[in-house]
Design a protein around this motif. Sequence first.
Motif: not given
Length: 134
Positions: A61-63, A73-77, A96-110, A125-130
């Motif tokens: 979650g730190r990433i 601004r973190l809504v859920s994880y 442990v190496e962490f990478t992340a990318k913005v997968a989708k920008v939603l219409d509701d501002g998230t 970890l599997g399906k780690a999504t913030a």
Amino acid sequence: MNITEGAELPPLTVTVTRENLVRYAGASLDFNPIHWNERFAREVGLPDVIAHGMLTMALAGRIVTDWLDDPARLVSYYTRFTRPVVVPDDGVGATVEFTAKVAKVLDDGTAQVAITAKFDGKAVLGKATAVVRS
């Protein structure tokens, strides 16, 4: 900070040591012997002592929180635990190496951020999504 679809967050590498496990156990009150007793860990089929799943999740979650201007601004994880992080008693620990990318920008501002966590080249970890608020 770039909240556009496909944007990559700065990578994060964390070394988890036995000392980290002791400190986390004290803070979380999770004194399960698989996190500190090599003999017990091996008796239950583990290769050695393993990091607490929730510690691994928090580090992942730190990433996202390091990237956000405001961690509020973190809504859920969400994540699933797929493989343990084995922490040897060698004075070095487990990287442990962490990478992340913005997968989708939603219409509701998230935006949905996909997180990858790897130890020894394998996902832990599997399906780690913030979900973050832009």
